[in-house]
Design a protein around this motif. Structure first.
Motif, short mmCIF file in Angstrom:
data_model
loop_
_atom_site.label_atom_id
_atom_site.label_comp_id
_atom_site.label_asym_id
_atom_site.label_seq_id
_atom_site.Cartn_x
_atom_site.Cartn_y
_atom_site.Cartn_z
N THR A 35 29.50 46.46 36.71
CA THR A 35 29.11 45.91 36.02
C THR A 35 28.81 45.39 34.32
N LEU A 36 29.93 46.32 33.67
CA LEU A 36 30.60 45.65 32.43
C LEU A 36 31.15 44.31 32.69
N ALA A 37 32.50 44.48 34.11
CA ALA A 37 33.18 43.34 34.06
C ALA A 37 32.42 42.13 34.32
N GLY A 38 31.08 42.16 34.71
CA GLY A 38 31.19 40.92 35.65
C GLY A 38 30.74 40.99 36.93
N ARG A 39 31.89 41.87 37.52
CA ARG A 39 32.11 41.11 38.83
C ARG A 39 31.14 41.98 40.18
N ALA A 40 30.27 41.38 40.81
CA ALA A 40 30.51 42.71 42.23
C ALA A 40 31.43 43.16 42.93
N PRO A 41 31.15 44.05 43.28
CA PRO A 41 32.19 45.28 44.22
C PRO A 41 32.85 44.80 45.28
N GLU A 42 32.22 43.72 46.05
CA GLU A 42 33.27 42.77 47.09
C GLU A 42 34.05 42.26 46.49
N GLU A 43 33.45 41.32 45.22
CA GLU A 43 34.74 40.30 44.73
C GLU A 43 35.85 41.41 43.99
N ALA A 44 35.56 42.15 43.48
CA ALA A 44 36.57 42.94 43.25
C ALA A 44 37.58 43.53 44.10
N LEU A 45 36.81 44.05 45.33
CA LEU A 45 37.83 44.18 46.71
C LEU A 45 38.26 43.39 47.43
N ALA A 46 38.02 42.26 47.21
CA ALA A 46 38.76 41.11 47.75
C ALA A 46 39.94 40.53 46.37
N GLU A 47 39.82 40.56 45.53
CA GLU A 47 40.65 40.45 44.76
C GLU A 47 41.79 41.36 44.66
N ALA A 48 41.38 43.08 44.98
CA ALA A 48 42.03 43.87 44.93
C ALA A 48 43.26 43.37 46.93
N VAL A 49 42.24 43.18 47.86
CA VAL A 49 42.96 43.30 49.18
C VAL A 49 44.38 41.81 48.87
N ALA A 50 43.89 41.11 48.35
CA ALA A 50 45.00 39.64 47.90
C ALA A 50 45.79 40.23 47.40
N LEU A 51 45.49 41.52 45.82
CA LEU A 51 47.01 42.33 45.48
C LEU A 51 47.73 42.74 46.96
N GLY A 52 46.54 43.27 47.56
CA GLY A 52 48.20 43.88 48.25
C GLY A 52 48.56 42.96 49.16
N ASP A 58 47.92 53.38 43.09
CA ASP A 58 47.25 52.81 42.63
C ASP A 58 46.89 51.29 41.85
N ARG A 59 45.95 50.63 41.00
CA ARG A 59 45.93 49.53 40.67
C ARG A 59 47.64 48.70 40.13
N THR A 60 47.74 50.09 39.23
CA THR A 60 48.59 49.65 38.08
C THR A 60 50.09 49.76 38.80
N GLY A 61 50.39 50.28 39.03
CA GLY A 61 51.46 50.90 40.67
C GLY A 61 51.85 49.48 40.98
N LEU A 62 50.55 49.05 41.73
CA LEU A 62 50.79 47.77 42.76
C LEU A 62 51.06 46.80 42.00
N ILE A 63 50.35 46.62 41.13
CA ILE A 63 50.64 45.37 40.20
C ILE A 63 52.01 45.34 39.71
N LEU A 64 52.64 46.68 39.00
CA LEU A 64 53.74 46.63 38.81
C LEU A 64 54.89 46.22 39.96
N GLU A 65 54.38 46.61 41.27
CA GLU A 65 55.57 46.52 42.14
C GLU A 65 55.29 45.03 42.49
#
Length: 414
Positions: free
Chosen positions: A11-28, A97-104
């Motif tokens: 909520t604070l980030a102003g993002r819909a969970p679905e959009e956050a998930l889509a970005e996470a999938v793109a990271l993967g 987790d997210r940090t580990g994935l970005i580091l990878e």
């Protein structure tokens, strides 16, 4: 891929969970060798200290992971060492987790010696903050950080002393590369070309724009963090003004704290830029939230508020006719916004004209009086090549200078 829907954070980030998930999938997807076989948003009113998720959800996911023969689970958010160890025990899979994935991803993309060292340093700092024994079963198979992979190479020594020794060794190596970069920057400072830095959220189209403006061949892919190491090129403007254009790594929300230092090192050209072009993917549904992330990170990096920033609303070719008209009307009312398509070249002529106008500053002539004890200021003026005449006086030096308002402001900060 699991995105814990932590209501307060999203909520604070102003993002819909679905959009956050889509970005996470793109990271993967951005990490070679990974196949994303499933993804979902997991509602999480509150986190469980030991397992993050509730018992029911853990049991449900265990069955799914077993049925689909999942070997690695990516969690888009922070996972404590205790949570990671418990989840791996429950699910019989590896957790990243997210940090580990970005580091990878950064480890896979770093091309320069300094980039590799910065990522290694960030990874070691990340590991040091965790229960190191939680990582001892993660063996290494390929180059990179070893958070994912199978049997193979020897893993980083799982004790704090070994990590500290490795960190100190890398810092000494980085000190040498920093000195080399400082020499290069000092050489560039003597060349009176303004620096224009491209910044923006990852995958906003910075590299495509960079290539279009410079004729360079920086790697362009529809992939997060396609560009990691900074690239600089000289560009001759239509009016003859020459600039140095710098392409930089893309920003992202929830940037791991371990990577802030690495960003600072690779973004030093931004810190000293004459103009910043903030490239936005204006077709993205979360473009406003992404822009706010970029502004916040620039602030965290200490970018001077006095540096003029121009927004480049990119990817207009992806907008509908109505959306395009709306965006163009907004841009027409704001001289710091330009609508472009780096892919087709639309709108770039107006952008280039604006860049030339911004970096070609009016100059004024003034006479300064400096005391004998103000040698640093005097040296700075000569380095900037703004001194037209100098005369020694009884109390110091009288100098006639021809400078811009920006140079004057920098001088007054000395």
């Amino acid at each position: 891929m699991l995105h814990p829907d932590l209501r307060t954070r999203d909520t604070l980030a102003g993002r819909a969970p679905e959009e956050a998930l889509a970005e996470a999938v793109a990271l993967g997807v951005a990490l070679p060798g990974l196949e994303i076989v499933g993804h979902e948003v997991v509602p999480l009113p509150k986190t469980r200290a030991g397992t993050l998720f509730g018992t029911g959800k853990i049991d449900e996911l265990r069955a799914r992971f077993k049925a689909e023969e999942v070997e690695l689970v990516l969690v888009d958010g922070p996972v404590t060492p205790v949570q990671q160890r418990n989840l791996e025990k429950e699910w019989k899979v590896k957790i990243l987790d997210r940090t580990g994935l970005i580091l990878e991803i950064f480890s896979d993309r770093a091309a320069t010696r300094e980039g590799v060292l910065q990522v290694e340093l960030a990874a070691l700092s990340y590991q040091r903050t965790r229960l190191v024994r939680a990582w001892t079963h993660l063996e290494r198979q390929r180059g990179g950080l070893g958070f994912v992979g199978g049997p193979g190479e020897t893993q980083i020594e799982a004790d704090r002393r070994a990590i500290d020794e490795a960190i100190n060794r890398i810092k000494k190596q980085l000190d040498k590369t920093v000195k080399t970069r400082e020499l290069h920057r000092a050489a560039r400072a003597k060349v009176p070309f303004p620096i224009v830095a491209l910044v923006g959220y990852t995958n906003a189209g910075k590299s495509t724009l960079f290539n279009r403006l410079t004729g360079a061949e920086v790697m362009v892919k529809d992939m997060l963090f396609a560009t990691l190491d900074p690239t600089m090129r000289s560009v001759a403007q239509p009016d003859g003004v020459e600039i140095i254009l710098s392409d930089t790594v893309g920003f992202i929300s929830d940037l791991p704290t371990q990577l802030v230092a690495a960003f600072r090192a690779t973004l030093e050209e931004v810190l000293s830029a004459d103009l910043i072009l903030h490239v936005r993917d204006i077709s993205h549904p979360e473009t406003d939230a992404q822009a706010e992330d970029v502004r916040r990170i620039l602030g965290d990096l200490g970018v001077d508020q006095e540096i003029k920033t121009v927004e480049v609303w990119n990817k207009l070719d992806k907008l509908s006719a109505d959306e395009l008209e709306t965006r163009q009307n907004i841009a027409a009312r704001d001289d710091a916004i330009f609508v472009t398509s780096a892919l087709t070249g639309a709108g770039l002529d107006a952008l280039l004209e604006a860049v030339s106008s911004e970096v070609t500053e009016a100059t004024t002539q003034e006479t300064l009086t400096l005391g004998f004890d103000e040698g640093r200021k005097r040296a700075w003026l000569f380095e900037q090549e703004v001194v037209e005449r100098e005369e020694a006086t009884e109390h110091g030096f009288a100098l006639d200078v021809l400078w811009s308002a920006k140079q004057k402001a920098r001088f007054e900060k000395l």
